[in-house]
Design a protein around this motif. Structure first.
Motif, PDB file in Angstrom:
ATOM      1  N   GLY A 222       0.806  -1.229   0.000  1.00 26.87           N
ATOM      2  CA  GLY A 222       0.000   0.000   0.000  1.00 26.87           C
ATOM      3  C   GLY A 222       0.830   1.265   0.000  1.00 26.87           C
ATOM      4  N   VAL A 223       2.161   1.120   0.084  1.00 29.95           N
ATOM      5  CA  VAL A 223       2.998   2.333   0.099  1.00 29.95           C
ATOM      6  C   VAL A 223       3.969   2.326  -1.086  1.00 29.95           C
ATOM      7  N   ARG A 224       3.492   1.849  -2.207  1.00 35.22           N
ATOM      8  CA  ARG A 224       4.357   1.774  -3.387  1.00 35.22           C
ATOM      9  C   ARG A 224       4.771   3.169  -3.848  1.00 35.22           C
ATOM     10  N   PHE A 225       5.887   3.223  -4.535  1.00 37.29           N
ATOM     11  CA  PHE A 225       6.497   4.461  -5.039  1.00 37.29           C
ATOM     12  C   PHE A 225       6.878   5.400  -3.882  1.00 37.29           C
ATOM     13  N   THR A 226       7.367   4.779  -2.821  1.00 39.48           N
ATOM     14  CA  THR A 226       7.799   5.564  -1.656  1.00 39.48           C
ATOM     15  C   THR A 226       9.257   5.258  -1.350  1.00 39.48           C
ATOM     16  N   ASP A 227      10.051   6.315  -1.142  1.00 44.40           N
ATOM     17  CA  ASP A 227      11.411   6.136  -0.641  1.00 44.40           C
ATOM     18  C   ASP A 227      11.316   5.972   0.867  1.00 44.40           C
ATOM     19  N   LEU A 228      11.653   4.794   1.370  1.00 47.15           N
ATOM     20  CA  LEU A 228      11.530   4.583   2.819  1.00 47.15           C
ATOM     21  C   LEU A 228      12.736   5.143   3.564  1.00 47.15           C
ATOM     22  N   VAL A 229      13.920   4.814   3.069  1.00 46.30           N
ATOM     23  CA  VAL A 229      15.149   5.250   3.754  1.00 46.30           C
ATOM     24  C   VAL A 229      16.180   5.674   2.728  1.00 46.30           C
ATOM     25  N   GLU A 230      16.869   6.770   3.010  1.00 40.11           N
ATOM     26  CA  GLU A 230      18.003   7.155   2.175  1.00 40.11           C
ATOM     27  C   GLU A 230      19.066   7.750   3.092  1.00 40.11           C
ATOM     28  N   VAL A 231      20.251   7.177   3.056  1.00 39.16           N
ATOM     29  CA  VAL A 231      21.344   7.639   3.918  1.00 39.16           C
ATOM     30  C   VAL A 231      22.561   7.948   3.055  1.00 39.16           C
ATOM     31  N   HIS A 232      23.077   9.165   3.178  1.00 36.44           N
ATOM     32  CA  HIS A 232      24.359   9.535   2.559  1.00 36.44           C
ATOM     33  C   HIS A 232      25.342   9.728   3.692  1.00 36.44           C
TER      34      HIS A 232
ATOM     35  N   GLY B  99      29.291  10.206   3.954  1.00 36.99           N
ATOM     36  CA  GLY B  99      30.564  10.291   3.227  1.00 36.99           C
ATOM     37  C   GLY B  99      30.397   9.748   1.820  1.00 36.99           C
ATOM     38  N   ASN B 100      31.165   8.707   1.490  1.00 44.42           N
ATOM     39  CA  ASN B 100      31.078   8.129   0.151  1.00 44.42           C
ATOM     40  C   ASN B 100      30.061   6.996   0.053  1.00 44.42           C
ATOM     41  N   ASP B 101      29.436   6.669   1.192  1.00 45.19           N
ATOM     42  CA  ASP B 101      28.478   5.562   1.193  1.00 45.19           C
ATOM     43  C   ASP B 101      27.049   6.071   1.014  1.00 45.19           C
ATOM     44  N   HIS B 102      26.292   5.260   0.344  1.00 45.96           N
ATOM     45  CA  HIS B 102      24.907   5.652   0.069  1.00 45.96           C
ATOM     46  C   HIS B 102      24.009   4.423   0.168  1.00 45.96           C
ATOM     47  N   VAL B 103      22.969   4.515   0.965  1.00 41.89           N
ATOM     48  CA  VAL B 103      22.003   3.413   1.095  1.00 41.89           C
ATOM     49  C   VAL B 103      20.611   3.965   0.788  1.00 41.89           C
ATOM     50  N   ARG B 104      19.909   3.228  -0.019  1.00 45.89           N
ATOM     51  CA  ARG B 104      18.540   3.664  -0.335  1.00 45.89           C
ATOM     52  C   ARG B 104      17.630   2.440  -0.351  1.00 45.89           C
ATOM     53  N   ILE B 105      16.507   2.556   0.335  1.00 46.18           N
ATOM     54  CA  ILE B 105      15.498   1.479   0.305  1.00 46.18           C
ATOM     55  C   ILE B 105      14.192   2.119  -0.150  1.00 46.18           C
ATOM     56  N   TRP B 106      13.650   1.594  -1.182  1.00 47.90           N
ATOM     57  CA  TRP B 106      12.387   2.149  -1.646  1.00 47.90           C
ATOM     58  C   TRP B 106      11.445   1.063  -2.141  1.00 47.90           C
ATOM     59  N   VAL B 107      10.179   1.405  -2.198  1.00 43.71           N
ATOM     60  CA  VAL B 107       9.159   0.462  -2.694  1.00 43.71           C
ATOM     61  C   VAL B 107       8.715   0.960  -4.053  1.00 43.71           C
ATOM     62  N   TRP B 108       8.883   0.092  -5.010  1.00 41.28           N
ATOM     63  CA  TRP B 108       8.526   0.478  -6.383  1.00 41.28           C
ATOM     64  C   TRP B 108       7.199  -0.172  -6.767  1.00 41.28           C
TER      65      TRP B 108
END
Lengths: 183, 172
Positions: free
Chosen positions: B151-161, B163-172
């Motif tokens: 029910g929460v599609r097309f939502t970016d749940l988490v994004e962390v920058h 330094g040089n590291d990047h994490v992104r979790i999203w529901v497509w």
């Protein structure tokens, strides 16, 4: 023409009604500023959420919204209630005045506000202003509990400053309005 | 040629169907553009099926203590009250090296942390938070959580920058 106009007005009312309800939602705002530390904290909550959250501490808040007072704070709440009732009959008056070598504490009632001032070495340290109606609501319970629910219900009707504390390095302001903060 | 097309059409149609039902994507990038990148797409339908088939395994791990259980009803009420409340900034903390903002935007709690070296962005759909609350027996329903992810599609749940590291979790 008249029917379509009325239908249009009805539709507009339908869309605007929730917005109007939101506009009237009271928000409680807390600001704490410490200029020396370059720190600012702002908390803004709809009172409806505060009311629900106050029920979240059952060990502190007894029987849904009554905070236990007890004797360990030096005076029974029953006595506080009696004194408050007598002071209400007197009207504006100085309630407490403590003058020591370096510190002066004054508590007085003026109009619909209770004022507290603490001065150290002639400099204002703490200034607190609390609406009388809020104290009335807090003391509206029986026994050794204060009535948080009644206080929240009173806050629902209040607009403006509830508490302000001014210290040399910290200022705290708590107030209620219908503005939801947008950064 | 027609046979090849027909043979290819089946897995493609299957893939399209699975994708159309939603995918949770975990994207981890380490060490900047030249570093490692791991991207894990998990079709929601598979996640839901796996969680529905094996909830007993995780049942004990996902059971909250009894003393915390008495507050769950209140937590649910707070989430409901928040969902019904108007949008606005709930918390704003400004310090010399960090800024934290928590906003209520529609059905989401949006958390932003701006630090000297890190940027964190978390969007918590209130419906997802509600589904993560345990039932009266203290059990968290992984099936309900997986269901509410749909029910929460097309939502970016988490994004962390960081330094040089990047994490992104999203529901497509």
């Amino acid at each position: 023409m008249k029917k379509s106009f009325l239908a249009g007005v009805g539709l507009a009312a339908l869309f605007l009604a929730p917005a109007a309800a939101y506009a009237e939602t009271p928000w409680i705002h807390v600001r704490v500023e410490e200029p020396e530390k370059q720190s600012k904290v702002a908390v803004n909550l709809p009172l409806s959420v505060v009311e629900v959250a106050l029920e979240a501490a059952p060990e502190i808040i007894e029987s849904k919204g009554k905070l236990k007072f007890g004797e360990k704070h030096g005076m029974k709440l029953e006595d506080v209630r009696k004194i408050w009732a007598e002071l209400a009959a007197v009207g504006d008056a100085e309630l407490v005045s403590v003058e020591e070598k370096d510190e002066t504490i004054k508590v007085w009632r003026q109009g619909d506000q209770v004022h507290v001032r603490v001065e150290e070495k002639g400099q204002e340290e703490v200034r607190v202003e609390v609406p009388v109606s809020l104290v009335d609501a807090l003391l509206s319970s029986e026994g050794d509990t204060v009535n948080i629910k009644a206080a929240v219900a009173e806050l629902q009707k209040k607009r403006g400053d509830i508490v302000t504390v001014s210290e040399p390095d910290t200022t705290v302001r708590v107030w209620i309005d219908e503005q939801n903060a947008q950064e | 040629m027609v046979k090849l097309a027909a043979v290819l059409a089946v897995p493609l149609a299957l893939l399209a169907t699975v994708a159309s039902l939603g995918v949770v994507v975990v994207d981890v990038q380490e060490g900047g553009p030249d570093g490692h990148r791991i991207m894990v797409p998990v079709p929601l339908v598979f996640a839901q099926a796996a969680l529905a088939a094996g909830p007993i395994v995780a049942e004990e791990e996902l059971r909250i203590p009894d003393e915390a259980l008495e507050h769950i009803g209140i937590a649910r009420e707070i989430l409901d009250a928040l969902a019904a409340a108007p949008d606005g900034v709930l918390v704003h903390v400004q310090e010399p090296d960090e800024e934290v903002i928590i906003r209520k935007v529609g059905d989401k709690l949006v958390v932003r942390v701006h630090g000297n070296e890190e940027e964190v962005s978390v969007n918590v759909p209130l419906s997802l938070a509600r589904s993560a609350l345990p039932d009266s027996d203290g059990r968290i329903s992984t099936v309900a959580m997986a269901g509410s992810l749909g029910g929460v599609r097309f939502t970016d749940l988490v994004e962390v920058h960081d330094g040089n590291d990047h994490v992104r979790i999203w529901v497509w």
